[in-house]
Motif scaffolding. Structure first.
Motif, PDB file in Angstrom:
ATOM      1  N   ASP A  26      -8.796   0.503   0.030  1.00  0.00           N
ATOM      2  CA  ASP A  26      -8.071  -0.245  -0.787  1.00  0.00           C
ATOM      3  C   ASP A  26      -8.695  -1.517  -1.177  1.00  0.00           C
ATOM      4  N   GLY A  36       0.846  -1.300   0.039  1.00  0.00           N
ATOM      5  CA  GLY A  36       0.001   0.178   0.017  1.00  0.00           C
ATOM      6  C   GLY A  36       0.818   1.180   0.084  1.00  0.00           C
ATOM      7  N   SER A  93      -6.674   2.468  -4.661  1.00  0.00           N
ATOM      8  CA  SER A  93      -6.931   3.062  -3.132  1.00  0.00           C
ATOM      9  C   SER A  93      -7.513   4.159  -3.417  1.00  0.00           C
TER      10      SER A  93
END
Length: 1016
Positions: free
Chosen positions: A607, A158, A635
């Motif tokens: 996400d 991420g 995201s």
């Protein structure tokens, strides 16, 4: 097939570990019992494999708890910062520039805000508005191993995993009681003491269905000040904030005749103190001294104070500068307590629950020399800057930068100095009046007020609760939630209320009617406690951070191909973050620590991620296997400034990756390649926070500069046009600083980073394992704080962009000079900006290089059958190029070391290497660890080429050694020596950090360490 399955399983575990937490063994159960045994070795990210670094599809380094503990470090940063892939950033020596007592890790030198710190593959609680994790909050007693993943990891982990991730793996299924204690101290000086102990209690229950672990850590580090080491005892830069006070001419200077008359009374020859260039200070007996002139044949004259540690003895008597480094901190003190627990329970054959909890409290302290003042503007009665002091002696709409304004009616003015003042016939346009009666400018340092100190108290609480299990033999699932809170309290001493100082100076009686004795700024004079209480400010600022994470995923087999089983992981994650900063009394015209405004905000990320494994080839000649792993993450983010009541628009960004593994077969290397796209959303510090800084700078307009010598009248004209009143005589005041205000920018967009790696790994039949990887990371739309020296250099044509030497050139518009030729500010020329520089997405960062690893285990018959374990880690930086603003050039900082005014972690040796050897006899282990840092050029050589002659560094090699005696299977005693040959840090100039880079080099010296471990 077993080898193929192992590689496949580890590949998935490594790439999906952060999002999926654990790869289900049942997902490949149909391959048979032998395959199951191989897969069961895998935990989270594969550290139970003997050489997981050789199976990963991108560069990765794994170190176990034995190596971590070999140096008896009490904090993780001091160990991690020695690894070749890490550029030492904020840590134990981050006093100035400071890091709020926190410790961070910085992979590849791209910034600690561009990599993630994970525990068991999951995010942990952050401790700053830039979303970085403080390593002081990690419970060291629970750590089993650490994995450094440097191939980029945005799709898997991420946002923020631009340069990679650091995964700290905790002990699992621990049973029994373990007690560890360690102590270290400098062998000769008996200082820099560190000690700590930890306890670990674990037990299985319900016939092994559950396991619980409880740990407690305590550690303490003794602080050091710079005068405790010869290399750092004297400042390597200068300052014009003197405890004795100095007079600043400021456009209405005295006559040479008056200066000659006064100094002639002291026996000083006429002309030895030039009226237009000298820095004049005050002796306590009412006489004056000259501090000498930088780069000119004018020395210190009539100095009547002791030449002690407060005097920079490396310069004196050529010139006088206050030695601010002698009392600054070299190593920050620390006291830390952590409590942590971990719990796993197999509810049924297909479901397991798990939980972790942790509490950390630690205190630290940073300290700077007594406050230089003023470090704010003095404005007229019509001024509107809330952080400036008001003076009726400044023109109503005028302002004076970083100078006190003293009326000629002040009763403390010495007679000799009044003679000089009375010779003035000019006019400072910023001050009321003209000639002899006009007020004058001066500055000072509050030696009487003591050090500026920041005492930090940090508390972090975090806990995780989750469950995982199997739907069937082919598909598994996991879900967990994380909650955390960080509270940081900072107590400051040594700040001054500049308005109150100005009030005392302007009072007809020198302030005696306000506080006992008033305030006499002319010399090192006593100040009553009442006046100290009146002028000083004790400030307490507080920050709170809250974080919540919820994640769930499913993983399993998709379909059978001709080459094997394709697998998939699909998941969803929500991250919420909130922070609040209360500046307390640290606002208004405060000199000392930088003032700050209240700040606060919220953000949220939603996400969706997926990763898929596809076997492409199996069992072919020169292609035993070829596998492809694909990953994608989308995201959606939004933010809110809770102080300014600004809500940002929702933003959606995507990260993705492709990894290829080509196993040629037995006795042939495996080739691995990866491409990663990472997207880093701007953090709260970049969106909202404002900051003020005063970095040192080099002024090409100084009459002694190479720029002035090479450019003649055209250079003189440009200096005149950019604010120098008299270029013919102007000499930069040593220690000059640039005033710069940086504001957050809610219009920032995410950074985009592309990472490419290509490498080969091979394990030979004799047990030797090797890997070589090329990496290249390109960050576009980078958010970078402006380097003021680059803007100055560009204005004065160091890069060939302003060959006409025009004052209208873009960079020149940023330069401002206030109340004196050499007091330079950096301000935004855009209308409506208020002069502040916002963060912008206008830059790029590009870095590339090679990583090499080798490991070799063997039995040495010539050592009586002893087991020998050797490994080598090497990093070579080929390029580290940045471009900060569109009109600035791109500069390659590879093979350079940071100088004054540069952020932490910005030294880039071309070569770094670690070499470790462990020789194990029956009851003894002997370890030898070497660390190589290549020599570097001073980065000022690439920022202002040919202007001055800065010095760089030579290569250095550190050696650590230890001997461990295993008294029993569960009891051991270790004796070690760190920095065995007492190698001093490399020093260079110019530099404001102790003459060296204290994050990169060992600043303590040879230390003896003692450790013991008992397990029952």
């Amino acid at each position: 097939m077993q080898k193929r399955l192992l590689a496949r399983s580890v590949s998935l575990a490594l790439t999906l570990g952060a999002t999926s937490g654990m790869l289900s063994t049942q997902a490949v159960a149909q391959e048979g019992n032998t395959a199951e045994q191989a897969v069961e070795k895998i935990s989270v990210t594969g550290s139970r494999i003997r050489n997981p670094d050789m199976i990963a599809n991108s560069p990765m380094l794994t170190v176990d708890s034995d190596e971590i503990g070999s140096r008896a470090d009490i904090t993780l940063d001091t160990f991690l910062n020695t690894l070749p892939q890490v550029n030492p950033a904020g840590g134990t020596t981050s006093n100035n520039p400071g890091n709020n007592g926190q410790s961070n890790i910085d992979l590849r030198g791209l910034g600690s805000n561009r990599n993630l710190v994970l525990v068991d593959g999951r995010r942990v609680m952050v401790s700053a508005s830039d979303m970085t994790v403080d390593l002081n909050t990690i419970p060291a007693a629970m750590i089993d191993s650490i994995e450094i993943i440097t191939g980029g990891a945005g799709a898997a982990y991420g946002a923020d995993a631009v340069s990679g991730a650091v995964n700290l793996k905790l002990k699992d299924d621990f049973e029994g009681f373990q007690f560890d204690i360690n102590h270290s101290n400098h062998m000769e000086e008996k200082d820099a003491e560190e000690y700590g102990f930890s306890t670990l209690l674990g037990a299985n229950f319900e016939d092994g269905r559950g396991n619980a672990i409880i740990a407690f850590d305590y550690s303490k580090r003794e602080g050091m000040i710079k005068s405790q080491r010869p290399f750092s005892a004297n400042a390597t830069s200068t300052t014009t904030f003197f405890p004795e006070g100095i007079y600043n001419i400021g456009g209405n200077g005295p006559s040479q005749a008056a200066v000659d008359q006064v100094f002639g009374q002291y026996g000083i020859a006429a002309g030895a103190v030039p009226a237009g260039q000298s820095i004049i200070g005050f002796n306590t007996d009412g006489s004056l001294f000259s501090a000498g002139v930088f780069n000119q044949p004018y020395n210190v004259e009539n100095w009547r104070y002791p030449v002690d540690l407060g005097v920079n003895s490396t310069l004196f008597p050529d010139r006088y500068s206050y030695n601010f480094d002698a009392v600054n901190i070299l190593v920050l003190p620390l006291e830390r307590k952590t409590f942590s627990t971990k719990f796993d329970y197999q509810v049924s054959d297909s479901t397991e629950i798990f939980a972790t909890a942790g509490w950390t409290n630690y205190s630290s302290e940073a300290a700077l020399a007594p406050t230089p003042f003023p470090t704010v503007f003095i404005q007229g009665v019509n001024g509107t800057d809330p952080n400036a002091a008001i003076s009726k002696y400044v023109e109503p709409d005028g302002a004076i930068g970083f100078q006190l304004v003293v009326p000629t009616t002040n009763p403390f003015i010495p007679d000799d100095f009044r003679t000089i003042l009375n010779s003035r016939t000019g006019d400072n346009p910023n001050l009321v009046g003209s000639g002899a009666d006009e007020a004058f400018q001066m500055r000072q340092r509050s030696l009487w007020g003591g050090l500026r100190t920041s005492e930090y108290d940090n508390t972090v609480i975090q806990y995780t609760l989750g469950a995982r299990g199997n739907f069937n033999d082919f598909w598994s699932w996991e879900v967990y939630g994380m909650q955390g809170k960080t509270t940081v309290k900072e107590s400051q001493t040594g700040n001054l209320d500049t308005q109150k100082v100005q009030n005392l100076i302007e009072a007809a009686d020198g302030g005696a009617s306000i506080c006992e004795g008033g305030y006499n700024p002319f010399g090192r004079n006593e100040v009553s406690q009442a006046c100290k209480d009146y002028m000083t400010i004790g400030a307490t600022v507080a920050t709170e951070y809250d974080q919540q994470i919820l994640q769930g995923f499913v993983s399993g087999d998709l379909f059978e191909t001709h080459a094997g089983m394709a697998s998939l992981v699909v998941g969803y994650e929500v991250r919420k973050f909130e922070y609040d900063f209360d500046p307390g009394s640290l606002s208004g015209p405060v000199s000392g620590f930088n003032t700050q405004d209240a700040a606060g905000g919220k953000n949220q990320f939603n996400d969706i991620f997926l990763e898929a494994f596809f076997p492409l080839v199996d069992g072919m000649p020169f292609a035993e296997s070829v596998d492809l792993t694909l990953g994608y993450r989308t995201s959606k983010s939004k933010f809110t400034d809770t102080v300014k009541k600004i809500e940002g628009d929702s933003d959606t960004n995507s990260a993705y990756k492709a990894e290829l593994s080509w196993n040629m077969g037995d006795n042939l290397p495996r080739v691995r390649a990866s491409y990663q796209r990472a997207v880093r959303a701007p953090n709260f510090g970049e969106l909202f926070d404002g900051s003020a800084s005063n970095p040192q700078f080099f002024d090409p307009c100084s009459v002694t500069s190479e720029f002035r010598k090479a450019n003649g009248d055209a250079g003189t004209a440009l200096c005149k046009a950019t604010g120098v009143a008299d270029p013919a005589t102007f000499v930069q005041t040593p220690g000059g600083q640039v005033s710069i205000d940086i504001t957050g920018n809610v219009d920032l967009s995410p950074e985009k980073a592309d990472t490419f790696t290509l490498g080969a790994v091979h394990t030979f039949e004799n047990g030797l394992s090797m890997s070589l990887d090329y990496y290249k990371i390109d960050i576009d739309d980078a958010i970078i704080d402006a380097n003021v020296n680059l803007i100055i250099a560009d204005c004065y044509n160091f890069y060939g962009n302003n060959s006409s030497l025009s004052a209208d050139y873009n960079s020149c518009q940023f330069i401002q000079r206030f109340g004196g030729d050499d007091i330079l500010g950096m301000a935004n020329p855009e209308p409506g900006s208020g002069g502040a520089l916002p963060g912008v997405n206008s830059g790029f960062i590009k870095t590339s290089g090679f990583d090499f690893q080798a490991g070799y285990n063997f039995e040495a018959s010539w050592l009586g059958g002893a087991s020998v374990n050797m490994n080598l880690y090497v990093n070579h930086v080929m390029e580290y190029k940045t471009k900060e603003l569109p009109f600035l050039p791109a500069i390659d900082y590879a093979d350079t070391i940071a100088y004054f005014g540069v952020n932490l972690g910005q030294s880039f040796p071309a070569w770094k290497a670690n070499f470790n050897t462990m020789v194990s006899f029956d009851d003894f282990d002997f370890a030898l660890r070497g660390r190589y840092i290549d020599g570097m050029d001073n980065r000022l050589n690439v920022e202002m080429p040919l202007e001055i002659e800065p010095t760089g560094t030579d290569a250095v090699m550190y050696w650590d050694t230890s001997l461990t005696y295993h008294m029993t299977e569960n009891h051991s005693l270790r004796l070690g020596i760190n920095n065995l040959f007492d190698q001093e840090p490399e020093t260079y100039a110019p530099n404001v950090q102790s003459g060296t880079d204290p994050s990169l080099y060992d600043v303590v010296g040879r230390r003896i360490t003692v450790s013991a471990s008992l397990r029952f």
